[in-house]
Motif scaffolding. Structure first.
Motif, PDB file in Angstrom:
ATOM      1  N   ARG A  80     -20.639   7.521  16.404  1.00 19.51           N
ATOM      2  CA  ARG A  80     -20.750   8.949  16.065  1.00 19.51           C
ATOM      3  C   ARG A  80     -22.210   9.354  15.901  1.00 19.51           C
ATOM      4  O   ARG A  80     -22.633  10.416  16.359  1.00 19.51           O
ATOM      5  N   LEU A  81     -22.987   8.502  15.245  1.00 17.69           N
ATOM      6  CA  LEU A  81     -24.408   8.779  15.049  1.00 17.69           C
ATOM      7  C   LEU A  81     -25.135   8.844  16.395  1.00 17.69           C
ATOM      8  O   LEU A  81     -25.932   9.759  16.638  1.00 17.69           O
ATOM      9  N   LEU A 135     -26.967  12.099  17.980  1.00 21.14           N
ATOM     10  CA  LEU A 135     -28.365  12.084  18.404  1.00 21.14           C
ATOM     11  C   LEU A 135     -28.504  12.511  19.863  1.00 21.14           C
ATOM     12  O   LEU A 135     -29.430  13.244  20.225  1.00 21.14           O
ATOM     13  N   GLU A 136     -27.576  12.061  20.696  1.00 24.80           N
ATOM     14  CA  GLU A 136     -27.593  12.469  22.109  1.00 24.80           C
ATOM     15  C   GLU A 136     -27.396  13.976  22.241  1.00 24.80           C
ATOM     16  O   GLU A 136     -28.083  14.636  23.019  1.00 24.80           O
ATOM     17  N   ARG A 137     -26.436  14.508  21.476  1.00 26.65           N
ATOM     18  CA  ARG A 137     -26.201  15.959  21.515  1.00 26.65           C
ATOM     19  C   ARG A 137     -27.428  16.725  21.052  1.00 26.65           C
ATOM     20  O   ARG A 137     -27.813  17.741  21.646  1.00 26.65           O
ATOM     21  N   GLU A 138     -28.070  16.256  19.989  1.00 28.74           N
ATOM     22  CA  GLU A 138     -29.279  16.924  19.494  1.00 28.74           C
ATOM     23  C   GLU A 138     -30.392  16.881  20.531  1.00 28.74           C
ATOM     24  O   GLU A 138     -31.090  17.869  20.743  1.00 28.74           O
ATOM     25  N   GLN A 139     -30.542  15.725  21.187  1.00 30.72           N
ATOM     26  CA  GLN A 139     -31.572  15.595  22.214  1.00 30.72           C
ATOM     27  C   GLN A 139     -31.273  16.520  23.392  1.00 30.72           C
ATOM     28  O   GLN A 139     -32.175  17.191  23.908  1.00 30.72           O
ATOM     29  N   GLN A 140     -30.013  16.577  23.813  1.00 28.45           N
ATOM     30  CA  GLN A 140     -29.643  17.474  24.910  1.00 28.45           C
ATOM     31  C   GLN A 140     -29.876  18.921  24.524  1.00 28.45           C
ATOM     32  O   GLN A 140     -30.335  19.721  25.337  1.00 28.45           O
ATOM     33  N   THR A 183     -12.705  -6.700   6.251  1.00 32.40           N
ATOM     34  CA  THR A 183     -13.969  -6.938   6.944  1.00 32.40           C
ATOM     35  C   THR A 183     -13.885  -6.427   8.370  1.00 32.40           C
ATOM     36  O   THR A 183     -14.824  -5.809   8.871  1.00 32.40           O
ATOM     37  N   LEU A 184     -12.725  -6.675   8.988  1.00 32.65           N
ATOM     38  CA  LEU A 184     -12.508  -6.175  10.343  1.00 32.65           C
ATOM     39  C   LEU A 184     -12.517  -4.647  10.342  1.00 32.65           C
ATOM     40  O   LEU A 184     -13.145  -4.020  11.195  1.00 32.65           O
ATOM     41  N   GLN A 185     -11.854  -4.073   9.369  1.00 33.37           N
ATOM     42  CA  GLN A 185     -11.843  -2.612   9.264  1.00 33.37           C
ATOM     43  C   GLN A 185     -13.245  -2.079   8.996  1.00 33.37           C
ATOM     44  O   GLN A 185     -13.645  -1.063   9.550  1.00 33.37           O
ATOM     45  N   ASP A 186     -13.971  -2.780   8.132  1.00 30.98           N
ATOM     46  CA  ASP A 186     -15.344  -2.353   7.836  1.00 30.98           C
ATOM     47  C   ASP A 186     -16.226  -2.411   9.085  1.00 30.98           C
ATOM     48  O   ASP A 186     -17.012  -1.505   9.338  1.00 30.98           O
ATOM     49  N   SER A 187     -16.075  -3.487   9.862  1.00 29.71           N
ATOM     50  CA  SER A 187     -16.897  -3.591  11.067  1.00 29.71           C
ATOM     51  C   SER A 187     -16.511  -2.513  12.081  1.00 29.71           C
ATOM     52  O   SER A 187     -17.371  -1.928  12.741  1.00 29.71           O
ATOM     53  N   GLU A 188     -15.185  -2.259  12.205  1.00 29.35           N
ATOM     54  CA  GLU A 188     -14.758  -1.187  13.105  1.00 29.35           C
ATOM     55  C   GLU A 188     -15.264   0.162  12.618  1.00 29.35           C
ATOM     56  O   GLU A 188     -15.727   0.983  13.398  1.00 29.35           O
ATOM     57  N   TRP A 189     -15.163   0.352  11.318  1.00 28.78           N
ATOM     58  CA  TRP A 189     -15.650   1.597  10.730  1.00 28.78           C
ATOM     59  C   TRP A 189     -17.151   1.751  10.974  1.00 28.78           C
ATOM     60  O   TRP A 189     -17.628   2.822  11.327  1.00 28.78           O
TER      61      TRP A 189
END
Length: 138
Positions: free
Chosen positions: A55-56, A60-65, A42-48
């Motif tokens: 990353r998302l 999105l920031e890169r696409e906007q820039q 669960t901890l790994q899942d939350s970190e993941w």
């Protein structure tokens, strides 16, 4: 024998299953404590999940820039085109002005020549060096 069930649950080809021995999967016995594993997973899942969201967000920031940069480039290109058009229009206007001025000067030169020809009493069709010199001085 629980590890045999887990071993059987691992997806692999029949060839691979034959090549592998139970001894190679001793680590399966260590998974008898599911409480720690589920908490850990669960901890790994939350970190993941957090990493995935990060990353998302960065994507999105890169696409906007990139979109902003493209818009700026387009605006600069439009500005340069407009400046070029105004420059070309200005040059064309100046050229027309010079053509008009040249035309007026030629008309005036022809008028001067006709006046000199009349004053000197020369033949208008003949080319006279004296007339040419007088026109050069004027």
């Amino acid at each position: 024998m629980a590890h045999e069930k887990i071993f059987a649950g691992i997806p692999m080809s029949k060839c691979m299953r034959d090549m592998c021995k139970e001894e190679d999967y001793v680590f399966l016995n260590s998974q008898k404590k599911p409480a720690k594993t589920s908490g850990h997973s669960t901890l790994q899942d939350s970190e993941w999940q957090q990493q995935r969201e990060e990353r998302l967000r960065r994507r999105l920031e890169r696409e906007q820039q990139e979109q902003e940069r493209q818009q700026e480039l387009e605006e600069q290109q439009k500005k340069k085109e407009e400046e070029w058009r105004s420059h070309v229009a200005k040059l064309a206007s100046e050229r027309e002005s010079l053509r008009g001025r040249l035309h007026r000067l030629r008309e005036f030169r022809d008028f001067q020549k006709s006046v000199l020809v009349q004053d000197l009493g020369l033949d208008p069709d003949s080319s006279n060096e004296k007339l040419t010199q007088l026109l050069m001085r004027l």
